[in-house]
Design a protein around this motif. Structure first.
Motif, PDB file in Angstrom:
ATOM      1  N   ASN A  37      20.544  41.536  -2.075  1.00 30.42           N
ATOM      2  CA  ASN A  37      20.686  40.713  -0.874  1.00 30.42           C
ATOM      3  C   ASN A  37      19.440  40.718   0.012  1.00 30.42           C
ATOM      4  OD1 ASN A  37      23.448  39.948  -1.343  1.00 30.42           O
ATOM      5  ND2 ASN A  37      24.024  42.043  -0.824  1.00 30.42           N
ATOM      6  N   TYR A  38      18.455  41.537  -0.350  1.00 31.43           N
ATOM      7  CA  TYR A  38      17.249  41.652   0.472  1.00 31.43           C
ATOM      8  C   TYR A  38      16.319  40.462   0.218  1.00 31.43           C
ATOM      9  CZ  TYR A  38      12.839  43.530   2.248  1.00 31.43           C
ATOM     10  OH  TYR A  38      11.668  43.716   2.927  1.00 31.43           O
ATOM     11  N   MET A  39      15.928  39.757   1.292  1.00 36.59           N
ATOM     12  CA  MET A  39      15.055  38.587   1.187  1.00 36.59           C
ATOM     13  C   MET A  39      13.621  39.006   1.498  1.00 36.59           C
ATOM     14  SD  MET A  39      17.305  35.531   2.925  1.00 36.59           S
ATOM     15  CE  MET A  39      15.966  34.370   2.633  1.00 36.59           C
ATOM     16  N   ALA A  40      12.847  39.228   0.454  1.00 38.17           N
ATOM     17  CA  ALA A  40      11.468  39.681   0.641  1.00 38.17           C
ATOM     18  C   ALA A  40      10.637  38.640   1.378  1.00 38.17           C
ATOM     19  CB  ALA A  40      10.844  39.999  -0.709  1.00 38.17           C
ATOM     20  N   SER A  41      10.886  37.352   1.125  1.00 36.93           N
ATOM     21  CA  SER A  41      10.100  36.302   1.769  1.00 36.93           C
ATOM     22  C   SER A  41      10.322  36.297   3.280  1.00 36.93           C
ATOM     23  CB  SER A  41      10.450  34.936   1.181  1.00 36.93           C
ATOM     24  OG  SER A  41      11.835  34.662   1.326  1.00 36.93           O
ATOM     25  N   LEU A  42      11.572  36.510   3.711  1.00 37.11           N
ATOM     26  CA  LEU A  42      11.857  36.569   5.144  1.00 37.11           C
ATOM     27  C   LEU A  42      11.192  37.786   5.759  1.00 37.11           C
ATOM     28  CD1 LEU A  42      13.308  35.666   7.717  1.00 37.11           C
ATOM     29  CD2 LEU A  42      15.352  36.871   6.898  1.00 37.11           C
ATOM     30  N   ALA A  43      11.273  38.940   5.067  1.00 37.13           N
ATOM     31  CA  ALA A  43      10.651  40.163   5.572  1.00 37.13           C
ATOM     32  C   ALA A  43       9.146  39.983   5.717  1.00 37.13           C
ATOM     33  CB  ALA A  43      10.965  41.327   4.636  1.00 37.13           C
ATOM     34  N   ARG A  44       8.535  39.305   4.765  1.00 39.22           N
ATOM     35  CA  ARG A  44       7.100  39.073   4.841  1.00 39.22           C
ATOM     36  C   ARG A  44       6.739  38.160   6.011  1.00 39.22           C
ATOM     37  NH1 ARG A  44       5.193  38.280  -1.515  1.00 39.22           N
ATOM     38  NH2 ARG A  44       5.183  40.517  -2.031  1.00 39.22           N
ATOM     39  N   GLY A  45       7.535  37.133   6.227  1.00 35.92           N
ATOM     40  CA  GLY A  45       7.273  36.242   7.354  1.00 35.92           C
ATOM     41  C   GLY A  45       7.353  36.968   8.682  1.00 35.92           C
ATOM     42  N   LEU A  46       8.342  37.842   8.815  1.00 33.18           N
ATOM     43  CA  LEU A  46       8.478  38.609  10.049  1.00 33.18           C
ATOM     44  C   LEU A  46       7.331  39.595  10.213  1.00 33.18           C
ATOM     45  CD1 LEU A  46      12.329  39.285   9.988  1.00 33.18           C
ATOM     46  CD2 LEU A  46      11.091  37.680  11.464  1.00 33.18           C
ATOM     47  N   ALA A  47       6.882  40.185   9.105  1.00 35.15           N
ATOM     48  CA  ALA A  47       5.748  41.107   9.168  1.00 35.15           C
ATOM     49  C   ALA A  47       4.479  40.382   9.606  1.00 35.15           C
ATOM     50  CB  ALA A  47       5.534  41.777   7.813  1.00 35.15           C
ATOM     51  N   VAL A  48       4.293  39.157   9.137  1.00 36.09           N
ATOM     52  CA  VAL A  48       3.125  38.365   9.552  1.00 36.09           C
ATOM     53  C   VAL A  48       3.172  38.105  11.054  1.00 36.09           C
ATOM     54  CG1 VAL A  48       2.063  36.069   9.393  1.00 36.09           C
ATOM     55  CG2 VAL A  48       2.710  37.302   7.310  1.00 36.09           C
ATOM     56  N   ILE A  49       4.330  37.752  11.571  1.00 40.12           N
ATOM     57  CA  ILE A  49       4.464  37.516  13.009  1.00 40.12           C
ATOM     58  C   ILE A  49       4.114  38.776  13.789  1.00 40.12           C
ATOM     59  CG2 ILE A  49       6.137  37.078  14.853  1.00 40.12           C
ATOM     60  CD1 ILE A  49       7.569  35.166  12.918  1.00 40.12           C
ATOM     61  N   GLN A  50       4.613  39.937  13.322  1.00 35.81           N
ATOM     62  CA  GLN A  50       4.399  41.189  14.041  1.00 35.81           C
ATOM     63  C   GLN A  50       2.978  41.713  13.933  1.00 35.81           C
ATOM     64  OE1 GLN A  50       7.929  44.099  13.761  1.00 35.81           O
ATOM     65  NE2 GLN A  50       8.321  42.678  12.071  1.00 35.81           N
ATOM     66  N   ALA A  51       2.173  41.128  13.054  1.00 32.68           N
ATOM     67  CA  ALA A  51       0.773  41.547  12.945  1.00 32.68           C
ATOM     68  C   ALA A  51      -0.020  41.160  14.184  1.00 32.68           C
ATOM     69  CB  ALA A  51       0.137  40.938  11.702  1.00 32.68           C
ATOM     70  N   ARG A 100      -2.896  38.312   0.060  1.00 33.96           N
ATOM     71  CA  ARG A 100      -3.407  37.173   0.835  1.00 33.96           C
ATOM     72  C   ARG A 100      -2.746  35.849   0.454  1.00 33.96           C
ATOM     73  NH1 ARG A 100      -9.834  37.865   0.468  1.00 33.96           N
ATOM     74  NH2 ARG A 100      -9.212  38.770  -1.532  1.00 33.96           N
ATOM     75  N   ALA A 101      -2.436  35.675  -0.806  1.00 34.27           N
ATOM     76  CA  ALA A 101      -1.780  34.426  -1.216  1.00 34.27           C
ATOM     77  C   ALA A 101      -0.420  34.291  -0.545  1.00 34.27           C
ATOM     78  CB  ALA A 101      -1.629  34.395  -2.732  1.00 34.27           C
ATOM     79  N   ALA A 102       0.312  35.386  -0.448  1.00 35.68           N
ATOM     80  CA  ALA A 102       1.622  35.355   0.206  1.00 35.68           C
ATOM     81  C   ALA A 102       1.469  35.159   1.711  1.00 35.68           C
ATOM     82  CB  ALA A 102       2.386  36.644  -0.093  1.00 35.68           C
ATOM     83  N   VAL A 103       0.433  35.771   2.294  1.00 34.94           N
ATOM     84  CA  VAL A 103       0.168  35.574   3.728  1.00 34.94           C
ATOM     85  C   VAL A 103      -0.116  34.104   4.006  1.00 34.94           C
ATOM     86  CG1 VAL A 103      -1.426  36.069   5.621  1.00 34.94           C
ATOM     87  CG2 VAL A 103      -0.623  37.923   4.150  1.00 34.94           C
ATOM     88  N   ARG A 104      -0.913  33.471   3.143  1.00 36.06           N
ATOM     89  CA  ARG A 104      -1.227  32.050   3.339  1.00 36.06           C
ATOM     90  C   ARG A 104       0.040  31.197   3.311  1.00 36.06           C
ATOM     91  NH1 ARG A 104      -6.010  33.240   0.362  1.00 36.06           N
ATOM     92  NH2 ARG A 104      -4.950  32.811  -1.609  1.00 36.06           N
ATOM     93  N   ARG A 105       0.956  31.512   2.395  1.00 40.96           N
ATOM     94  CA  ARG A 105       2.209  30.746   2.337  1.00 40.96           C
ATOM     95  C   ARG A 105       3.046  30.972   3.592  1.00 40.96           C
ATOM     96  NH1 ARG A 105       2.004  32.566  -3.048  1.00 40.96           N
ATOM     97  NH2 ARG A 105       3.578  34.165  -2.656  1.00 40.96           N
ATOM     98  N   CYS A 106       3.076  32.200   4.075  1.00 42.44           N
ATOM     99  CA  CYS A 106       3.818  32.492   5.312  1.00 42.44           C
ATOM    100  C   CYS A 106       3.220  31.723   6.486  1.00 42.44           C
ATOM    101  CB  CYS A 106       3.787  33.995   5.606  1.00 42.44           C
ATOM    102  SG  CYS A 106       4.800  35.006   4.505  1.00 42.44           S
ATOM    103  N   LEU A 107       1.887  31.744   6.601  1.00 42.67           N
ATOM    104  CA  LEU A 107       1.235  31.048   7.704  1.00 42.67           C
ATOM    105  C   LEU A 107       1.438  29.545   7.601  1.00 42.67           C
ATOM    106  CD1 LEU A 107      -2.094  33.082   7.866  1.00 42.67           C
ATOM    107  CD2 LEU A 107      -0.284  33.048   9.597  1.00 42.67           C
ATOM    108  N   TYR A 108       1.392  29.006   6.391  1.00 45.70           N
ATOM    109  CA  TYR A 108       1.634  27.576   6.193  1.00 45.70           C
ATOM    110  C   TYR A 108       3.024  27.204   6.692  1.00 45.70           C
ATOM    111  CZ  TYR A 108       2.354  23.100   3.851  1.00 45.70           C
ATOM    112  OH  TYR A 108       2.635  21.777   3.587  1.00 45.70           O
ATOM    113  N   THR A 109       4.018  28.007   6.308  1.00 51.04           N
ATOM    114  CA  THR A 109       5.394  27.727   6.727  1.00 51.04           C
ATOM    115  C   THR A 109       5.560  27.877   8.230  1.00 51.04           C
ATOM    116  OG1 THR A 109       6.207  28.531   4.596  1.00 51.04           O
ATOM    117  CG2 THR A 109       7.811  28.381   6.380  1.00 51.04           C
ATOM    118  N   LEU A 110       5.006  28.954   8.800  1.00 52.66           N
ATOM    119  CA  LEU A 110       5.113  29.180  10.243  1.00 52.66           C
ATOM    120  C   LEU A 110       4.409  28.077  11.027  1.00 52.66           C
ATOM    121  CD1 LEU A 110       4.527  33.046  10.294  1.00 52.66           C
ATOM    122  CD2 LEU A 110       6.651  31.858  10.892  1.00 52.66           C
ATOM    123  N   ASN A 111       3.303  27.568  10.462  1.00 49.94           N
ATOM    124  CA  ASN A 111       2.589  26.467  11.108  1.00 49.94           C
ATOM    125  C   ASN A 111       3.433  25.191  11.100  1.00 49.94           C
ATOM    126  OD1 ASN A 111       0.567  23.950  10.378  1.00 49.94           O
ATOM    127  ND2 ASN A 111      -0.170  25.214  12.069  1.00 49.94           N
TER     128      ASN A 111
END
Length: 269
Positions: free
Chosen positions: A22-36, A57-68
């Protein structure tokens, strides 16, 4: 002295929830990017976020793209990113639903007007205190403190007021991982000394910090007790040490804080 801002590491979180379907790694990564991001790090590149979070970095770029695309971050040069005001909606959803935040502000204003000093309410969040309400009279610290600010619990009056109410096993776990930093020559950095101080705080019902976090700053806090007997939050007053003595904190300010804490505790019964 700066607000606490530790690097966020993905590895420890991933290990903790490894194998959980049930753990969503993509959501956790997005939240970690915000908290950076922080007050000291308002602009960050993809590689900087990757270094702080441990996320590729590839995953960070996807998180930033989505957050943008969702309006939470933006970039003027395409390389460095910053949070946008819409990010406040995430915190406001919590603050707006918390009784202490809604009811705490008028109580804090009454405390501050009564003693002519700045006052605050904070909750315990991990190893830190998190400010959820503030009433200002003057600036007394070199660090900017506002709603959402964080400071280490072990050397703040509100932190010690709440730590003193933790069950022994829970307190031991927190102290095992806490970093006891020497902020000033007065800071308690030995664990036995800190444990003894927390025992005194529990017995007397208040915590008094005398220039342990910043030279020239004294503060006093009392816990706000919830229906389960634990400290749901704490309320404090901070003063300039050159202007207000320890005795004045105890005789003039402590009774006002205790009255305010008792009033706020009724919301949590």
């Amino acid at each position: 002295m700066q607000q606490r801002q530790d690097p966020i590491s993905e590895e420890g979180v991933e290990e903790t929830f490894s194998g959980d379907p049930n753990y969503m790694a993509s959501l956790a990564r997005g939240l970690a990017v915000i908290q950076a991001f922080s007050a000291q790090r308002r602009l960050l590149s993809t590689s900087q976020i990757s270094q702080r979070t441990g996320i590729p970095r590839a995953a960070v770029r996807r998180c930033l793209y989505t957050l943008n695309k969702l309006g939470f971050v933006d970039s003027e040069d395409g390389r460095h990113f910053a949070l946008r005001p819409r990010i406040l909606a995430l915190g406001h959803a919590y603050l707006g639903s918390t009784p202490l935040t809604r009811a705490g502000q008028p109580v804090l204003r009454h405390v501050s007007s009564s003693v002519n000093e700045s006052s605050s309410i904070a909750i315990l969040d991990g190893d830190d205190i998190l400010y959820i309400a503030r009433a200002f009279t003057s600036r007394i610290m070199t660090v900017d403190l506002d709603i959402g600010s964080r400071l280490p619990a072990t050397c703040t009056s509100m932190g010690r007021a709440m730590l003193s109410r933790l069950p022994a096993a829970e307190l031991a776990q927190l102290l095992d991982r806490a970093r006891l930093v020497q902020h000033t020559p007065h800071t308690i950095v030995g664990r036995p000394e800190l444990e003894a101080e927390l025992a005194r705080v529990a017995e007397q019902g208040y915590a008094l910090i005398d220039q342990e976090l910043e030279i020239g700053l004294r503060s006093i806090a009392v816990p706000i007790i919830g229906g389960d007997g634990r400290a749901a939050a704490a309320i404090n007053v901070g003063v300039q040490a050159a202007r207000v003595s320890r005795e004045d904190l105890l005789l003039r300010i402590l009774p006002v804080l205790r009255e305010a804490a008792a009033e706020l505790a009724l919301l949590l019964a």
